[in-house]
Structure formats: structure tokens, C-alpha cells
Scaffold this motif. Structure first.
Motif, PDB file in Angstrom:
ATOM      1  N   THR A  85     -13.222  -1.342 -22.489  1.00 39.87           N
ATOM      2  CA  THR A  85     -14.040  -1.559 -23.681  1.00 39.87           C
ATOM      3  C   THR A  85     -13.896  -0.342 -24.592  1.00 39.87           C
ATOM      4  OG1 THR A  85     -16.008  -0.516 -22.746  1.00 39.87           O
ATOM      5  CG2 THR A  85     -15.717  -2.880 -22.362  1.00 39.87           C
ATOM      6  N   ILE A  86     -14.317  -0.481 -25.847  1.00 36.09           N
ATOM      7  CA  ILE A  86     -14.288   0.662 -26.775  1.00 36.09           C
ATOM      8  C   ILE A  86     -15.107   1.810 -26.198  1.00 36.09           C
ATOM      9  CG2 ILE A  86     -15.034   1.470 -29.049  1.00 36.09           C
ATOM     10  CD1 ILE A  86     -14.410  -1.301 -30.149  1.00 36.09           C
ATOM     11  N   ASN A  87     -16.271   1.473 -25.629  1.00 32.49           N
ATOM     12  CA  ASN A  87     -17.151   2.487 -25.048  1.00 32.49           C
ATOM     13  C   ASN A  87     -16.445   3.243 -23.923  1.00 32.49           C
ATOM     14  OD1 ASN A  87     -19.970   3.617 -24.863  1.00 32.49           O
ATOM     15  ND2 ASN A  87     -19.754   2.821 -22.786  1.00 32.49           N
ATOM     16  N   GLU A  88     -15.762   2.511 -23.038  1.00 31.80           N
ATOM     17  CA  GLU A  88     -15.057   3.143 -21.920  1.00 31.80           C
ATOM     18  C   GLU A  88     -13.913   4.013 -22.430  1.00 31.80           C
ATOM     19  OE1 GLU A  88     -15.752  -0.293 -18.479  1.00 31.80           O
ATOM     20  OE2 GLU A  88     -14.050  -0.427 -19.864  1.00 31.80           O
ATOM     21  N   ALA A 144     -26.875  11.900 -32.233  1.00 26.32           N
ATOM     22  CA  ALA A 144     -26.996  11.271 -33.554  1.00 26.32           C
ATOM     23  C   ALA A 144     -25.696  11.429 -34.337  1.00 26.32           C
ATOM     24  CB  ALA A 144     -28.155  11.886 -34.321  1.00 26.32           C
ATOM     25  N   GLN A 145     -25.044  12.585 -34.181  1.00 26.72           N
ATOM     26  CA  GLN A 145     -23.770  12.834 -34.857  1.00 26.72           C
ATOM     27  C   GLN A 145     -22.697  11.870 -34.339  1.00 26.72           C
ATOM     28  OE1 GLN A 145     -22.694  16.969 -34.376  1.00 26.72           O
ATOM     29  NE2 GLN A 145     -24.722  17.654 -35.004  1.00 26.72           N
ATOM     30  N   VAL A 146     -22.682  11.655 -33.016  1.00 25.34           N
ATOM     31  CA  VAL A 146     -21.720  10.742 -32.408  1.00 25.34           C
ATOM     32  C   VAL A 146     -21.905   9.342 -32.973  1.00 25.34           C
ATOM     33  CG1 VAL A 146     -21.040   9.597 -30.263  1.00 25.34           C
ATOM     34  CG2 VAL A 146     -21.450  12.068 -30.279  1.00 25.34           C
ATOM     35  N   ARG A 147     -23.152   8.879 -33.020  1.00 23.38           N
ATOM     36  CA  ARG A 147     -23.427   7.535 -33.524  1.00 23.38           C
ATOM     37  C   ARG A 147     -23.091   7.426 -35.011  1.00 23.38           C
ATOM     38  NH1 ARG A 147     -25.333   4.407 -29.889  1.00 23.38           N
ATOM     39  NH2 ARG A 147     -26.443   5.201 -28.068  1.00 23.38           N
ATOM     40  N   SER A 148     -23.319   8.515 -35.748  1.00 23.39           N
ATOM     41  CA  SER A 148     -22.998   8.520 -37.175  1.00 23.39           C
ATOM     42  C   SER A 148     -21.496   8.369 -37.386  1.00 23.39           C
ATOM     43  CB  SER A 148     -23.495   9.816 -37.826  1.00 23.39           C
ATOM     44  OG  SER A 148     -23.076   9.892 -39.163  1.00 23.39           O
ATOM     45  N   ILE A 149     -20.693   9.071 -36.577  1.00 22.64           N
ATOM     46  CA  ILE A 149     -19.230   8.991 -36.677  1.00 22.64           C
ATOM     47  C   ILE A 149     -18.756   7.576 -36.374  1.00 22.64           C
ATOM     48  CG2 ILE A 149     -17.080   9.709 -35.543  1.00 22.64           C
ATOM     49  CD1 ILE A 149     -18.376  12.515 -35.242  1.00 22.64           C
ATOM     50  N   LEU A 150     -19.293   6.976 -35.319  1.00 26.91           N
ATOM     51  CA  LEU A 150     -18.903   5.616 -34.960  1.00 26.91           C
ATOM     52  C   LEU A 150     -19.262   4.637 -36.076  1.00 26.91           C
ATOM     53  CD1 LEU A 150     -20.005   5.487 -31.204  1.00 26.91           C
ATOM     54  CD2 LEU A 150     -17.733   5.904 -32.111  1.00 26.91           C
ATOM     55  N   SER A 151     -20.438   4.839 -36.671  1.00 29.15           N
ATOM     56  CA  SER A 151     -20.904   3.950 -37.737  1.00 29.15           C
ATOM     57  C   SER A 151     -20.019   4.038 -38.968  1.00 29.15           C
ATOM     58  CB  SER A 151     -22.356   4.291 -38.099  1.00 29.15           C
ATOM     59  OG  SER A 151     -22.796   3.512 -39.188  1.00 29.15           O
ATOM     60  N   VAL A 152     -19.681   5.260 -39.385  1.00 29.73           N
ATOM     61  CA  VAL A 152     -18.849   5.455 -40.576  1.00 29.73           C
ATOM     62  C   VAL A 152     -17.479   4.811 -40.389  1.00 29.73           C
ATOM     63  CG1 VAL A 152     -17.618   7.185 -41.933  1.00 29.73           C
ATOM     64  CG2 VAL A 152     -20.013   7.539 -41.389  1.00 29.73           C
ATOM     65  N   LEU A 153     -16.945   4.883 -39.174  1.00 23.18           N
ATOM     66  CA  LEU A 153     -15.630   4.316 -38.898  1.00 23.18           C
ATOM     67  C   LEU A 153     -15.690   2.809 -38.656  1.00 23.18           C
ATOM     68  CD1 LEU A 153     -14.116   7.117 -36.633  1.00 23.18           C
ATOM     69  CD2 LEU A 153     -13.531   6.608 -39.001  1.00 23.18           C
ATOM     70  N   GLY A 154     -16.879   2.233 -38.766  1.00 19.65           N
ATOM     71  CA  GLY A 154     -17.016   0.790 -38.630  1.00 19.65           C
ATOM     72  C   GLY A 154     -16.927   0.300 -37.199  1.00 19.65           C
ATOM     73  N   ILE A 155     -17.226   1.176 -36.226  1.00 21.69           N
ATOM     74  CA  ILE A 155     -17.167   0.811 -34.813  1.00 21.69           C
ATOM     75  C   ILE A 155     -18.574   0.459 -34.360  1.00 21.69           C
ATOM     76  CG2 ILE A 155     -16.557   1.623 -32.503  1.00 21.69           C
ATOM     77  CD1 ILE A 155     -14.635   3.608 -33.907  1.00 21.69           C
ATOM     78  N   GLN A 156     -18.834  -0.828 -34.195  1.00 22.16           N
ATOM     79  CA  GLN A 156     -20.191  -1.288 -33.907  1.00 22.16           C
ATOM     80  C   GLN A 156     -20.324  -1.893 -32.519  1.00 22.16           C
ATOM     81  OE1 GLN A 156     -20.574  -3.870 -37.272  1.00 22.16           O
ATOM     82  NE2 GLN A 156     -21.298  -2.244 -38.639  1.00 22.16           N
ATOM     83  N   ASN A 157     -19.426  -2.799 -32.186  1.00 26.27           N
ATOM     84  CA  ASN A 157     -19.493  -3.464 -30.880  1.00 26.27           C
ATOM     85  C   ASN A 157     -18.717  -2.649 -29.849  1.00 26.27           C
ATOM     86  OD1 ASN A 157     -19.632  -5.164 -28.706  1.00 26.27           O
ATOM     87  ND2 ASN A 157     -18.354  -6.775 -29.594  1.00 26.27           N
ATOM     88  N   LEU A 158     -19.413  -1.759 -29.144  1.00 25.34           N
ATOM     89  CA  LEU A 158     -18.742  -0.866 -28.198  1.00 25.34           C
ATOM     90  C   LEU A 158     -18.283  -1.584 -26.931  1.00 25.34           C
ATOM     91  CD1 LEU A 158     -20.977   2.345 -28.416  1.00 25.34           C
ATOM     92  CD2 LEU A 158     -18.855   1.838 -29.630  1.00 25.34           C
ATOM     93  N   GLU A 159     -18.715  -2.836 -26.761  1.00 26.67           N
ATOM     94  CA  GLU A 159     -18.313  -3.588 -25.572  1.00 26.67           C
ATOM     95  C   GLU A 159     -17.065  -4.436 -25.811  1.00 26.67           C
ATOM     96  OE1 GLU A 159     -19.695  -2.925 -22.649  1.00 26.67           O
ATOM     97  OE2 GLU A 159     -20.793  -1.452 -23.852  1.00 26.67           O
ATOM     98  N   GLN A 160     -16.522  -4.396 -27.037  1.00 33.25           N
ATOM     99  CA  GLN A 160     -15.308  -5.152 -27.331  1.00 33.25           C
ATOM    100  C   GLN A 160     -14.115  -4.534 -26.604  1.00 33.25           C
ATOM    101  OE1 GLN A 160     -14.477  -5.527 -31.517  1.00 33.25           O
ATOM    102  NE2 GLN A 160     -12.948  -7.129 -31.226  1.00 33.25           N
ATOM    103  N   LYS A 161     -13.217  -5.386 -26.111  1.00 33.92           N
ATOM    104  CA  LYS A 161     -12.045  -4.910 -25.374  1.00 33.92           C
ATOM    105  C   LYS A 161     -11.014  -4.300 -26.329  1.00 33.92           C
ATOM    106  CE  LYS A 161     -13.267  -6.597 -21.272  1.00 33.92           C
ATOM    107  NZ  LYS A 161     -13.518  -5.737 -20.089  1.00 33.92           N
ATOM    108  N   MET A 162     -10.351  -3.243 -25.879  1.00 35.94           N
ATOM    109  CA  MET A 162      -9.328  -2.575 -26.691  1.00 35.94           C
ATOM    110  C   MET A 162      -8.180  -3.535 -27.010  1.00 35.94           C
ATOM    111  SD  MET A 162     -10.287   0.527 -27.366  1.00 35.94           S
ATOM    112  CE  MET A 162      -8.744   1.283 -27.900  1.00 35.94           C
ATOM    113  N   GLY A 163      -7.859  -4.435 -26.078  1.00 32.50           N
ATOM    114  CA  GLY A 163      -6.757  -5.377 -26.279  1.00 32.50           C
ATOM    115  C   GLY A 163      -7.030  -6.400 -27.359  1.00 32.50           C
ATOM    116  N   GLU A 164      -8.291  -6.509 -27.801  1.00 34.92           N
ATOM    117  CA  GLU A 164      -8.661  -7.484 -28.835  1.00 34.92           C
ATOM    118  C   GLU A 164      -8.596  -6.889 -30.241  1.00 34.92           C
ATOM    119  OE1 GLU A 164     -12.582  -8.645 -27.753  1.00 34.92           O
ATOM    120  OE2 GLU A 164     -11.980  -9.659 -25.897  1.00 34.92           O
TER     121      GLU A 164
END
Length: 640
Positions: A85-88, A144-164
Motif C-alpha cells: 500500500t502507499i502507507n507501507e 502534522a508536517q508529514v500529513r501536510s506534505i501528503l495532502s499537498v502532493l494529493g496523496i489521500q488514500n494511503l491504503e491504495q496499492k502501489m500497482g494501481e
């Protein structure tokens, strides 16, 4: 106080397929250095970054990285496991560094998740221990900084698979992984590729403000100017340092060229006399005569100065008719499933857009990733059909379309033959002609590579080759979708000169602000609702205009979104928050009040007659305002 050295490279060498890529490379990076490595395509820039990062082995020399620094590397083509997953993927490095900030945050979030199913004495003890670590390491702000970086880059669903994920999204996730890691040294290979202009601007500001050291390869000239305080040029296997940003590098290169040209003229002047003396056959028995002959031969066989002449060209253009191309009420949508609605939602990327193109127009398309830029180009070129509306192409209009991922029907053909299929000889606007082989050389295809099959080229080389053939086909309506991703700065200058002299219509999608400013004088702005608005002016001017509008909006939002405390509604909401979120919401209220007081004080200091006080306040005001904006947004998110 001296800076801490993070990276030391001594006599580094790497052998390429046919010859050494670079030798005797020696340089270092100190804490806070922001360095760019520039050079022509094929000189070994990416190889050097991969070697420093430990991905490739060097053939000679040494690389020493400060053991307390930590290195984060963004390659051009990130590797990943499809099933992760993106999170992993982002937090995987925490397994190797169990005491790192990210590892502690990940462990804390895991405990909070387990406590949702019931609190045991053991879990409570673990929670208390981790809370203490979060407090002592000031990790609440870090999270909070980590979440801000993910948000700015448009990364929301951290459970989505990298292969998708798409190729662009994979690069964004890789960038996020690098930025959130607890390291002091960043190695970035083309970090702006696949980012939209707004996100590139955010990344630029992040790198300017961060205390981390940066060594990067990029062709984005505005980015280089804003971020870098040193430029290392890799040329003919050696690295040379230029202190300052890219503009200062150009000034110093011009001065160097003038000095070398003058030196070359003096040497040639001396050699005119020495050649006459050598032709008379002097007796070489004497020591002085021997020394003179050796000196003369050294001058004759020296590495001669080659002036950087560049290459500018205008192909004899094909005439455009009275009607160029017309878009009549174009609409295109896709269906998006939503969690709130049982039925699917219709989302417009283009909604009732009409436009009549005129001869000589140079238009850039501006929009965030996913806004429909490539969709618009594909409709114009007939790759896809609109849901409604029509495209009316003029009888004499010849469209050439540079796609992000071009298709080659025959990859066994040689590079030169592929180009010759478009034209063996190119007729220039000034009446001269140029062979296909010489034309290829100007775009970096020299020597044996011209006779190599297309399938032997790298992905970037194939894209450049496709563009060369496209330009030779003599179009009068040129459409370019991200043409600059695989070009070095020198080749981009050639392309820019061509486009400036292009007499037909030009439509461009590019994330390179310098490139857009140089060749486009009007913008199509793709809005969130599918409408398309126009902006007459440069891309950088529009970015400034948009920033001003956002600040005005923020001021209005600030007056209406201030948090109120001790309300029944907030009390009820807090009951539904996790332990971590309750703590964060409480701390945010105090933080916002504190930041607002500091903001007022800075506003007073900015009005001071003392220059140093005013300048310092102005510098801090932007940083504080950004932090306050993030805090407002997070408070609203938790309150809702």
C-alpha cells in the motif's frame, strides 16, 4: 561557527559502456547547502546521484556520508512492490530505523488504532510511554508536517496499492517518502517531473526553507534559481563548482568563455610565428631548442577552446488557411463513484468550451494534475471524442502532436532512418538546408547512436527522437504535451528558439514555468468545474495573480473560521475523536491563539522605520502566516 560536513567525495570515477563517464570528481556538501548538478544529457548526472546513493558501485575514489546525517534518495524511476500500500511504501524505512521519528509516529498510531477496540492496562502503559516520546521529541508538529506534505502532493488514500497507481502518482509517492523521512541529506533526480506547476512552486518553497541539504538534478531553471546556492557542472568527465544560483552560473560561464576566447587568440598568434620556425627545421640538439619544440608541440596538441554556439533554426513553414481550428461547445465528463451517494457522480473536465484559433497564437494550458489538460489535447487531435460539441479543422491545417508516451510503429529501424522517413533534407527559412543527420546531432544524437535501432534507446531518448521527427514533418499547428521532461537545459534552449520563430499555432502543456514564460503569451486556465478561462500574460504572472487571490480569500476565511471553545457542539464532537486527535485539537486552539498574537506583533514590526526590524519581520511573516493557515485547516478538519 563552521558548518557540519554531510558528504565528502574524493577522486570518484565511474566507467560507462564505451568510456569513463566521470573521473577525479572531488567535492563536498555541508549542512544547509542547496546544490544542483547540471550538464548535457548522457554526461552521467543520474549515474553520479545513483552512485552517491549507493545504488551503483563506483570504480575509483571514495564517498563518505556523515553517520548522523541520513540520506533520502529520489531516483528518476522509483522502485516499489506492486502489492504494497502507499502507507507501507512510505513508512517501510522505519523498520530499519526503529528509533526514528517516523517509526515512533507509526507505532503511536498503531496503538491508538488498537485502543479503539478496548483499553487494557498493557495498552494504556504502551500509550503513555509513546505519548511521552511524542512530547519529548516534539513529534506532534512533525506528524502534522508529514500529513501536510501528503495532502499537498494529493496523496489521500494511503491504503491504495502501489500497482494501481499511474507513473506520475508513483513519482509523487516516492517524493513524499523522501520528504517525510528523518534525514539531513536529500538526493533528488528530476524532482519536478510529473508535478503540476502549483505543486512545483510548493516544493520550491519547501526546499528554500528547509534546513536539510540538497543535491539535485533538474532542468527547471526557475527552480534552480530559487533553490540553489551552488552549481556543479559535469562536463567532459569533470565537475566544476560555480558559487551562486543558475543565473549567476550563466554570467560566470559567459565571462569564462570571453577569457578563453581571448587566450585562444593569443596562442594562435604566437603559433603563427612558431610554426614558421618549426617548418624551417631547427636543429634540436641544443637544450633550449628541444624545450622550445616541446613547448610548441604542446600548444599545437592542446585541448582547444570550443565556443558554445548553440543552434537556432526556423523550418520553412507550411501556409495556414483562413480557418485554422475551431472548438464548438466541447464537453467531456467521467463518472466518479462517491461514498456519500449511492449513485455515481458526473464530473466535468471540460464543460461547454468554445474557441477559434488564429494564426501565430502561442497558448499554454494551465491546470492541476487531473484537471483535463491532456484530455483537451486528445479531443483536439481526434484521439478521443467529446461527449458533446465538435472540432472543426481547417483544410490547410497540419497538426503535429507530441504525446507524453509516443508510439513507434517500427522499433527495429535505425534512428537516422526513422528521421529520414519525415525528411532527408530540411529546408530552412533562410533558404539553406540541413541534413537529417546534422539535425539529429543538434538534439544529442551523435556518432554510433544514429545507426542504432530505435528499440535500443532509453525512454527519454525515444521521446527526444519522436520530437525531432515531429519538427521535421513541417506542421503549422504544433501541440506539445510535456515536451521538456527528458531534455537537458541546453537542448531546451534550442527548442525554445525554434518555437519563438514558429509562424503557425502553438498549444503547450508543460510544468516548466521558464519554458512556458518563454514561448506562451496566453493561457487557458482549466477550472475545477470544467470551465476554461483565459489569461493574457505569462505563466509566472498568473501564479502571482492566483497567490494574491488566495491571500485575499484566506483573510476572509480567517475572520469567519476562528475556533470557539467550550461549546456543546465541540464537546460532543470531541467524544468521537481518537486519543491523539483530542490532544491535537486542544493544542491547536492554544497554538492558533499564540500564532495570531505573534502575527499582530510582526505586522507592527513590518511598519517600523528600522530597516533590519522591518526586513526580519517581513521574512518571518510569510512563514508564520503559512503555519497559521495550516493550523486553521487542520482545526476545521478535526472540528467537523
Amino acid at each position: 561557527m563552521s558548518s557540519v560536513n554531510l558528504l565528502s567525495i574524493n577522486n570518484l570515477a565511474k566507467i560507462g559502456r564505451e568510456k569513463p563517464l566521470f573521473t577525479q570528481v572531488t567535492f563536498g556538501l555541508d549542512e544547509g547547502d542547496k546544490v544542483a548538478l547540471i550538464g548535457r544529457n548522457g554526461t552521467g548526472k543520474s549515474t553520479m546521484l545513483n552512485t552517491i546513493a549507493g545504488v551503483l558501485q563506483h570504480d575509483e575514489g571514495s564517498i563518505v556520508i556523515n553517520k548522523d546525517a541520513g540520506v533520502s534518495f529520489l531516483p528518476q524511476n522509483p522502485s516499489y512492490k506492486k502489492e504494497d500500500t502507499i502507507n507501507e511504501h512510505i513508512f517501510k524505512s522505519t523498520e530499519d530505523y526503529p528509533s526514528s521519528k517516523l517509526a515512533i509516529i507509526r507505532e503511536y498510531e498503531d496503538v491508538c488504532a488498537r485502543m479503539q477496540n478496548g483499553v487494557t492496562a498493557s495498552l494504556q502503559s504502551e500509550f503513555d510511554s509513546l505519548t511521552l516520546k511524542m512530547d519529548s521529541g516534539d513529534l506532534w508538529n512533525y506528524e502534522a508536517q508529514v500529513r501536510s506534505i501528503l495532502s499537498v502532493l494529493g496523496i489521500q488514500n494511503l491504503e491504495q496499492k502501489m500497482g494501481e497507481l499511474s507513473g506520475g502518482m508513483i513519482k509523487k509517492v516516492a517524493l513524499a517518502k523522501v520528504l517525510v523521512e528523518d534525514s539531513k541529506l536529500l538526493l533528488l533526480d528530476e524532482p519536478t517531473n510529473h508535478l503540476d506547476i502549483s505543486t512545483i512552486y510548493w516544493l520550491q518553497q519547501y526546499l528554500v526553507e528547509t534546513k536539510r541539504s540538497v543535491l539535485m538534478v533538474t532542468h527547471d531553471r526557475y527552480f534552480l534559481d530559487a533553490v540553489c546556492n551552488h552549481i556543479y557542472e559535469l562536463d567532459r568527465g569533470r565537475v566544476k563548482l560555480y558559487t551562486g544560483n543558475y543565473s549567476q552560473y550563466l554570467e560566470k560561464k559567459e565571462t569564462e568563455a570571453q577569457i578563453e576566447a581571448n587566450t585562444e587568440r593569443r596562442i594562435e598568434s604566437v603559433l603563427r610565428f612558431e610554426r614558421d620556425w618549426l617548418e624551417r627545421g631547427p636543429c634540436a640538439r641544443g637544450t633550449k631548442a628541444k624545450a622550445r619544440i616541446q613547448h610548441d608541440m604542446a600548444l599545437i596538441n592542446r585541448e582547444k577552446f570550443k565556443e558554445e554556439k548553440g543552434f537556432t533554426f526556423e523550418v520553412a513553414g507550411r501556409r495556414l488557411g483562413g480557418k485554422v481550428l475551431e472548438l464548438n461547445s466541447i464537453s467531456k465528463h467521467f463518472i466518479k463513484g462517491t461514498q456519500r451517494q449511492k449513485q455515481n457522480e458526473k464530473v466535468f473536465v471540460l464543460n461547454d468550451f468554445s474557441y477559434r484559433f488564429n494564426k501565430g497564437e502561442k497558448i499554454g494550458i494551465f491546470g492541476d494534475n487531473g484537471s483535463g489538460k491532456s484530455t483537451l489535447l486528445n479531443i483536439i487531435t481526434g484521439r478521443i471524442s467529446p461527449d458533446s460539441g465538435s472540432v472543426d479543422v481547417g483544410q490547410n491545417t497540419s497538426i503535429a502532436y507530441y504525446e507524453q508516451n509516443p508510439h513507434f510503429s517500427d522499433t527495429d529501424i535505425s534512428v537516422l532512418d526513422y528521421v529520414k522517413e519525415a525528411a532527408e533534407v530540411v529546408q530552412m527559412n533562410d533558404g539553406s538546408s540541413l541534413s537529417a543527420s546534422l539535425f539529429l546531432e543538434q538534439f544529442g544524437f551523435t556518432g554510433k547512436i544514429q545507426h542504432s535501432p530505435v528499440n535500443s534507446l532509453s525512454g527519454g531518448e525515444k521521446k527526444r527522437l519522436f520530437l525531432v521527427r515531429l519538427l521535421l514533418s513541417n506542421p503549422n499547428f504544433l501541440i506539445l504535451d510535456e515536451p521538456t521532461n527528458d531534455f537537458d537545459i541546453f537542448t531546451m534552449n534550442i527548442l525554445e528558439q525554434f518555437l519563438l520563430g514558429f509562424k503557425g499555432c502553438l498549444l503547450i502543456v508543460s510544468h516548466d514555468r521558464y519554458f512556458m514564460d518563454k514561448v506562451a503569451d496566453t493561457l487557458f486556465i482549466l477550472e475545477d468545474d470544467g470551465s476554461v478561462t483565459g489569461y493574457v500574460g505569462k505563466c509566472s504572472e498568473y501564479i502571482q495573480y492566483r497567490e494574491l487571490k488566495q491571500k485575499e480569500s484566506l483573510t476572509t476565511k480567517k475572520e469567519t473560521a476562528k475556533p470557539t471553545t467550550n461549546t456543546t457542539r465541540q464537546s460532543e464532537q470531541k467524544k468521537r475523536l481518537t486519543f491523539k486527535e483530542q490532544k491535537e485539537l486542544s493544542e491547536l486552539e492554544s497554538l492558533i491563539a499564540e500564532l495570531e498574537e505573534k502575527q499582530k506583533q510582526l505586522e507592527q514590526d513590518m511598519a517600523s522605520s528600522d530597516y533590519e526590524t522591518s526586513a526580519k519581520a517581513g521574512k518571518n511573516y510569510a512563514e508564520l502566516s503559512a503555519k497559521l493557515e495550516t493550523s486553521y485547516a487542520r482545526w476545521e478538519e478535526l472540528a467537523q
